[in-house]
Design a protein around this motif. Structure first.
Motif, PDB file in Angstrom:
ATOM      1  N   ILE A  38       5.944  35.659 -24.661  1.00 18.33           N
ATOM      2  CA  ILE A  38       5.645  35.990 -23.262  1.00 18.33           C
ATOM      3  C   ILE A  38       5.000  37.375 -23.173  1.00 18.33           C
ATOM      4  CG2 ILE A  38       6.683  36.485 -21.005  1.00 18.33           C
ATOM      5  CD1 ILE A  38       8.779  34.292 -21.704  1.00 18.33           C
ATOM      6  N   LEU A  39       5.533  38.324 -23.952  1.00 17.79           N
ATOM      7  CA  LEU A  39       4.922  39.664 -24.000  1.00 17.79           C
ATOM      8  C   LEU A  39       3.467  39.586 -24.464  1.00 17.79           C
ATOM      9  CD1 LEU A  39       7.665  42.009 -25.526  1.00 17.79           C
ATOM     10  CD2 LEU A  39       6.722  42.094 -23.202  1.00 17.79           C
ATOM     11  N   ALA A  40       3.220  38.794 -25.504  1.00 17.29           N
ATOM     12  CA  ALA A  40       1.857  38.652 -26.034  1.00 17.29           C
ATOM     13  C   ALA A  40       0.925  38.067 -24.980  1.00 17.29           C
ATOM     14  CB  ALA A  40       1.869  37.766 -27.279  1.00 17.29           C
ATOM     15  N   ALA A  89      -1.550  46.797 -27.634  1.00 16.23           N
ATOM     16  CA  ALA A  89      -0.138  46.453 -27.457  1.00 16.23           C
ATOM     17  C   ALA A  89       0.184  45.032 -27.896  1.00 16.23           C
ATOM     18  CB  ALA A  89       0.262  46.651 -25.996  1.00 16.23           C
ATOM     19  N   ILE A  90      -0.818  44.162 -27.917  1.00 12.43           N
ATOM     20  CA  ILE A  90      -0.571  42.786 -28.381  1.00 12.43           C
ATOM     21  C   ILE A  90       0.030  42.791 -29.777  1.00 12.43           C
ATOM     22  CG2 ILE A  90      -1.657  40.575 -28.975  1.00 12.43           C
ATOM     23  CD1 ILE A  90      -3.837  41.210 -26.911  1.00 12.43           C
ATOM     24  N   PHE A 123     -10.989  36.648 -25.070  1.00 12.21           N
ATOM     25  CA  PHE A 123      -9.583  36.731 -25.479  1.00 12.21           C
ATOM     26  C   PHE A 123      -8.728  35.665 -24.798  1.00 12.21           C
ATOM     27  CE2 PHE A 123     -11.120  40.701 -27.092  1.00 12.21           C
ATOM     28  CZ  PHE A 123     -10.401  40.851 -28.268  1.00 12.21           C
ATOM     29  N   ILE A 124      -9.384  34.772 -24.048  1.00 10.42           N
ATOM     30  CA  ILE A 124      -8.696  33.591 -23.539  1.00 10.42           C
ATOM     31  C   ILE A 124      -8.223  32.712 -24.695  1.00 10.42           C
ATOM     32  CG2 ILE A 124     -10.710  32.071 -23.355  1.00 10.42           C
ATOM     33  CD1 ILE A 124      -8.023  32.423 -20.647  1.00 10.42           C
ATOM     34  N   LEU A 125      -8.924  32.799 -25.837  1.00 14.64           N
ATOM     35  CA  LEU A 125      -8.537  32.005 -27.013  1.00 14.64           C
ATOM     36  C   LEU A 125      -7.229  32.490 -27.630  1.00 14.64           C
ATOM     37  CD1 LEU A 125     -12.000  31.350 -28.714  1.00 14.64           C
ATOM     38  CD2 LEU A 125     -10.595  29.744 -27.423  1.00 14.64           C
ATOM     39  N   PRO A 126      -7.062  33.809 -27.909  1.00 16.50           N
ATOM     40  CA  PRO A 126      -5.742  34.262 -28.357  1.00 16.50           C
ATOM     41  C   PRO A 126      -4.641  33.955 -27.340  1.00 16.50           C
ATOM     42  CG  PRO A 126      -7.374  35.961 -28.757  1.00 16.50           C
ATOM     43  CD  PRO A 126      -8.058  34.889 -27.960  1.00 16.50           C
ATOM     44  N   LEU A 127      -4.965  34.080 -26.051  1.00 14.08           N
ATOM     45  CA  LEU A 127      -3.962  33.784 -25.031  1.00 14.08           C
ATOM     46  C   LEU A 127      -3.482  32.338 -25.156  1.00 14.08           C
ATOM     47  CD1 LEU A 127      -3.943  34.985 -21.371  1.00 14.08           C
ATOM     48  CD2 LEU A 127      -3.445  32.595 -21.879  1.00 14.08           C
ATOM     49  N   ALA A 128      -4.429  31.408 -25.331  1.00 11.94           N
ATOM     50  CA  ALA A 128      -4.066  29.994 -25.494  1.00 11.94           C
ATOM     51  C   ALA A 128      -3.211  29.795 -26.750  1.00 11.94           C
ATOM     52  CB  ALA A 128      -5.324  29.133 -25.568  1.00 11.94           C
ATOM     53  N   CYS A 129      -3.532  30.537 -27.822  1.00 16.17           N
ATOM     54  CA  CYS A 129      -2.742  30.447 -29.061  1.00 16.17           C
ATOM     55  C   CYS A 129      -1.307  30.912 -28.836  1.00 16.17           C
ATOM     56  CB  CYS A 129      -3.393  31.281 -30.155  1.00 16.17           C
ATOM     57  SG  CYS A 129      -4.960  30.622 -30.771  1.00 16.17           S
ATOM     58  N   PHE A 130      -1.139  31.994 -28.084  1.00 21.95           N
ATOM     59  CA  PHE A 130       0.206  32.497 -27.815  1.00 21.95           C
ATOM     60  C   PHE A 130       1.003  31.536 -26.934  1.00 21.95           C
ATOM     61  CE2 PHE A 130      -1.842  36.828 -28.553  1.00 21.95           C
ATOM     62  CZ  PHE A 130      -1.322  36.942 -29.831  1.00 21.95           C
ATOM     63  N   VAL A 131       0.319  30.819 -26.055  1.00 15.30           N
ATOM     64  CA  VAL A 131       0.989  29.788 -25.256  1.00 15.30           C
ATOM     65  C   VAL A 131       1.544  28.706 -26.179  1.00 15.30           C
ATOM     66  CG1 VAL A 131       0.635  27.941 -23.573  1.00 15.30           C
ATOM     67  CG2 VAL A 131      -0.304  30.210 -23.137  1.00 15.30           C
TER      68      VAL A 131
END
Length: 437
Positions: free
Chosen positions: A320-322, A343-344, A414-422
């Protein structure tokens, strides 16, 4: 009041320290090699596609050798696997010497490919080896502690790459106007500089190879727990049937692929993100250092927190933090967005060893093959950054040619890393549900 089990039993402390040193060793190799894409491109006058073969060789070595490594340690032992991995690491590093003498890019790539054969052996072997060095109840915490030394090696590799390679390459010299001098020289002058620069690239790898040889000899002489199968027969088909029925393993492998992809994207494209803010690549290295430092701090903090918080629950919190930090990197303007991007790395610090530990939990001897697939999941680091590069090219070759959802394309990518963290978050929630049943 029951006493908590020891993280590492006293009799296994020396083997634990020796194997933990390997985590720093492959972290060093990772971060000294990443800048070599730019170095080889300039020195050997390559195009971007040719220069990218450095990463293809690196990740290709991991992907190619992880499964054979699992067969090997299944038949023999963890210690034997470690020694073979160190031997391949040593061989690949030392081959940089003749590669520089012949000034052959193909030879350099082959050397790097062989070096990462060794890294694949080490990662496939060392991770489950650490898990086995003590009670299963503290296995994930023990792996987080060992993995905390990986970013230390990464910091050292980044430092050596910057100070002893990139800053020493004559092909990087500029004139008073800031233009690269090398590009305007005649072929004979370029040849002299090329020879000198390839030796600059060569030397740290040769020194690294000698260090690896020293560690190999120490581990060869040390008394190590063997963890050899009582039955060394390889029953791959039945093992795979069992693994494919294990939801935690299957979903953990996918989660690991998404996590590694996210990590490489965050650490690769921080320089492009900073460039849009008017920060040069040389200055942006400081943000790369900062990312590794908060990553290292996170590893140590998480090792402590895992004494009190269930691994899957802590993984959910950090996922969630990521997601929050990545959303900040996308939508927050200016330096605030860049700080959010740094911070990620703190949020990522827990992920690799914890996903690894959860995915291997309760697998017994099947963990040797399972570990290989988790190492093969590193291929996400080759796939995902390419997809992010395609997003960056949507509006042109620059990183802010167009706005998407009101932000420059480099931010939106960076929508791609966000999707990965989901995806990692979903895995942690399902793993937590399974642990509570």
């Amino acid at each position: 009041m029951s006493k908590k089990p020891a993280l590492v039993p006293k009799e296994l402390l020396l083997p634990f320290i020796l194997i933990t040193s390997l985590f720093a060793l492959w972290g060093f190799a990772n971060d000294i090699t990443n800048p070599m894409v730019a170095a080889f491109k300039r020195v050997l006058e390559l195009n971007n596609t040719q220069a990218s073969f450095v990463q293809l060789a690196f990740y290709g070595g991991y992907f190619t050798m992880a499964l054979p490594a699992a067969f090997f340690i299944k038949k023999y032992s963890y210690k034997t696997g470690i020694l073979l991995g160190l031997g391949l690491y040593f061989l690949g590093a030392m081959l940089f010497y003749p590669a520089a003498a012949w000034e052959s890019y193909g030879f350099f790539l082959a050397s790097l490919y062989i070096l990462t054969f060794g890294l694949a052996f080490l990662e496939t072997t060392a991770n489950p080896y650490i898990l086995s060095m003590g009670p299963e109840s503290t296995a994930t915490q023990r792996l987080n502690l060992a993995q905390a030394f990986n970013p230390m090696g990464a910091l050292a590799g980044l430092f050596v790459a910057k100070e002893f390679i990139l800053n020493s390459l004559q092909s990087n010299n500029t004139d008073a106007d800031g233009k690269i001098i090398f590009e305007s020289l005649d072929e004979s002058a370029k040849a002299v500089i090329r020879t000198a620069d390839l030796m600059v690239i060569r030397d740290p790898y040769v020194i690294l190879g000698l260090v690896v040889l020293g560690i190999l000899l120490v581990i060869a002489m040390a008394k190590m727990p063997e963890n050899k199968d009582s039955n060394s027969k390889v029953d791959f088909r039945n093992t795979m049937r069992r693994l494919l029925k294990n939801r935690n393993f299957v979903e953990g492998t996918l989660a690991q692929m998404f996590y590694v992809g996210a990590q490489i994207m965050v650490w690769t494209y921080i320089y492009q993100y900073a460039e849009v803010l008017g920060i040069s690549n040389a200055e942006a290295v400081n943000f790369g250092y900062a990312a590794l430092l908060v990553f290292l701090a996170g590893r140590w903090i998480c090792t402590l927190l895992l004494r009190f918080i269930q691994p899957s629950k802590l993984l959910s919190i950090f996922s969630i933090l990521a997601i929050i930090f990545t959303a900040g990197a996308i939508f927050l303007p200016g330096m605030v967005g860049l700080y959010s991007l740094v911070a990620i790395s703190f949020a990522m610090s827990l992920m690799f060893p914890t996903i690894y530990g959860i995915a291997l939990e309760g697998l017994g001897e099947d963990s040797k093959f399972a570990a290989a697939y988790l190492v093969m999941a590193i291929v996400g680091g080759a796939i995902m950054p390419t997809l992010q590069g395609i997003l960056l090219d949507l509006g042109g070759s620059n990183y802010d040619d167009m706005l998407i959802l009101g932000v420059p394309e480099v931010n939106f990518s960076f929508i791609l890393p966000l999707a990965c963290f989901v995806m990692v978050l979903l895995f942690s929630i399902r793993a937590k549900t399974l642990a509570s049943t």
